[in-house]
Design an enzyme around this catalytic site. Structure first.
Site, PDB file in Angstrom:
ATOM      1  N   ASP A 118       0.794  -1.235   0.000  1.00 17.46           N
ATOM      2  CA  ASP A 118       0.000   0.000   0.000  1.00 17.46           C
ATOM      3  C   ASP A 118       0.824   1.282   0.000  1.00 17.46           C
ATOM      4  OD1 ASP A 118      -2.579  -1.111  -0.112  1.00 17.46           O
ATOM      5  OD2 ASP A 118      -2.470  -1.643   2.005  1.00 17.46           O
ATOM      6  N   ASP A 178      -6.703  -4.809  -5.503  1.00 18.82           N
ATOM      7  CA  ASP A 178      -6.405  -3.433  -5.069  1.00 18.82           C
ATOM      8  C   ASP A 178      -4.995  -3.000  -5.481  1.00 18.82           C
ATOM      9  OD1 ASP A 178      -8.016  -5.117  -3.469  1.00 18.82           O
ATOM     10  OD2 ASP A 178      -8.062  -3.720  -1.805  1.00 18.82           O
TER      11      ASP A 178
HETATM   12  N1  GLY Z   1      -7.351  -1.675  -0.163  1.00 16.55           N
HETATM   13  C1  GLY Z   1      -8.153  -2.024   0.933  1.00 16.55           C
HETATM   14  C2  GLY Z   1      -9.592  -1.794   0.712  1.00 16.55           C
HETATM   15  O1  GLY Z   1     -10.023  -1.422  -0.362  1.00 16.55           O
HETATM   16  O2  GLY Z   1     -10.341  -1.993   1.654  1.00 16.55           O
END
Ligand code: GLY
Length: 399
Positions: A118, A178
């Site tokens: 992330d 994601d």
């Molecule tokens: N990337 C984590 C979410 O979308 O909850």
């Protein structure tokens, strides 16, 4: 003479009213956001008195109505600084820039963080927007170091960036949809440094994700786990969706946005095709409500009595405005869907003016099955809402 006068003014009036019409949601959205974010800034100061010193970023509202603050290690830590940059971009008001710098610079140490994927979200939404708007050289160096940290999570055996290190008993090398969003930092780093290795990692990740993450109907799995020795798929499942075979709403939005940005950076038609397939899945889904704000999972069993996920809608709207630039045949439709999302949000999903901790939109869902952040305001929904408004403004060429 009078006739000529009227004939001249009617088209002019039409033109003016069209421009005013398309500018209105943008202005009204930013006016509302401006009021709310001022409330948030005051609320954050108040929250600091009762929370641990390392909790510096707002994430959502607690059940007692207070702002839930989190540390910079939380994956969402780049979104609030990013919202402040978008306020500065829209208003050109220095006071937003000062706040944006203050919150962005809290993340500086994360440039060396390699604990999850992330880092792209955290650094590109904060420092990335800051660098784009100010050209601050220090921000550039921090972003380049962040990209170096992110590629440390790439394994040539799998051809992918590893998302998480958790659940080692269950997964060897989990990659979530994601993760497509983190590639933007790598494309940027290649352009700025001239080093193609970041680009190559991003392309490899995007290609492998096309290979393994998608179903026939265009929807995607949330998690694909790989074998680190053979590089082959071990399992496909979900972490935040309703079921392994269901279509988690935010995951579909991450995919659509991710492949749109990959097309922007590479012009590879496979990426455009993938983004459009995901969009087609979303907008032909019988469970998508008329107002185009999805429930948290397209296969949630209790639809229509399921919570919505406004964040999925704002991410999708922002992606659609960009996608409209790449397919002239579908541009009108894509913009219309995005406009409808923004209209629905401003009509029925806004926070209470001056309240709700200064968040902008209500009714997002973070992790339904864990009963965490269900039907709440959440910082990333607001970030992509402001981004979508800015993209709409840029498309109409008029504030
Ligand atoms: N990337 C984590 C979410 O979308 O909850």
């Amino acid at each position: 003479m009078r006739k000529i006068y009227i004939l001249f003014f009617i088209p002019l009036l039409f033109c003016f009213s069209q421009k005013t019409k398309s500018a209105e949601p943008v202005k009204s959205g930013f006016d509302f956001a401006s009021r709310q974010l001022k409330v948030a800034l005051t609320g954050i100061e108040a929250a600091k008195k009762t929370t641990a010193a390392n909790k510096v970023m707002p994430r959502t509202l607690n059940k007692d109505g207070g702002i839930q603050m989190v540390s910079i290690g939380d994956w969402i830590s780049g979104f609030f600084p990013g919202e402040l940059w978008y306020m500065y971009e829209y208003t050109h008001d220095e006071s937003w820039k000062i706040q944006a710098e203050k919150f962005t610079e809290k993340l500086e140490s994360l440039q060396f963080f390699t604990g999850d994927h992330d880092i792209g979200f955290r650094m590109y939404c904060s420092y990335g927007n800051g660098y784009r708007l100010t050209g601050n050289e220090k921000y550039k160096e921090i972003l380049l170091q962040s990209a170096k940290s992110l590629v440390k999570r790439y394994n040539p055996q799998t051809g992918l960036i590893r998302s998480w290190d958790s659940n080692k008993d269950k997964w060897q090398y989990p990659v979530i949809i994601d993760n497509m969003m983190n590639l933007e930092l790598l494309f940027w780093a290649s352009k700025v440094s001239g080093d193609p290795s970041y680009y190559n990692v991003a392309v490899s990740h995007a290609d492998k994700t096309i290979e393994n993450h998608f179903r026939e109907n265009g929807s995607s799995y949330h998690v694909v786990d790989y074998d680190t020795i053979t590089g082959k798929v071990r399992s496909k499942c979900t972490a935040q969706g309703y079921a392994d075979e269901s279509a988690w709403a935010r995951g579909q939005a991450w995919g659509a946005y991710g492949y749109t940005l990959c097309y922007r950076e590479t012009k590879n038609p496979d990426y455009l095709k993938k983004a459009e397939e995901i969009i087609s899945f979303i907008f032909s889904n019988p469970h998508l409500p008329k107002d185009l704000i999805p429930y948290w999972d397209y296969d949630a069993p209790g639809i229509p009595d399921e919570p919505h996920d406004v964040s999925a809608a704002t991410i999708t709207a922002s992606a659609l405005y960009e996608l409209a630039l790449y397919n002239p045949n579908k541009a009108k439709q894509y913009r219309k869907w995005a406009d409808t999302i923004l209209e629905s949000l401003s009509k029925n999903y806004r926070a209470t003016a001056g309240g709700d901790g200064g968040f902008i939109l209500l009714h997002s869902t973070g992790h339904k099955l864990a009963n965490s952040e269900v039907d709440v305001p959440i910082v990333y929904a607001d970030y992509y809402y402001l981004e979508a408004l800015l993209r709409k403004q840029q498309l109409s060429g008029k504030r």
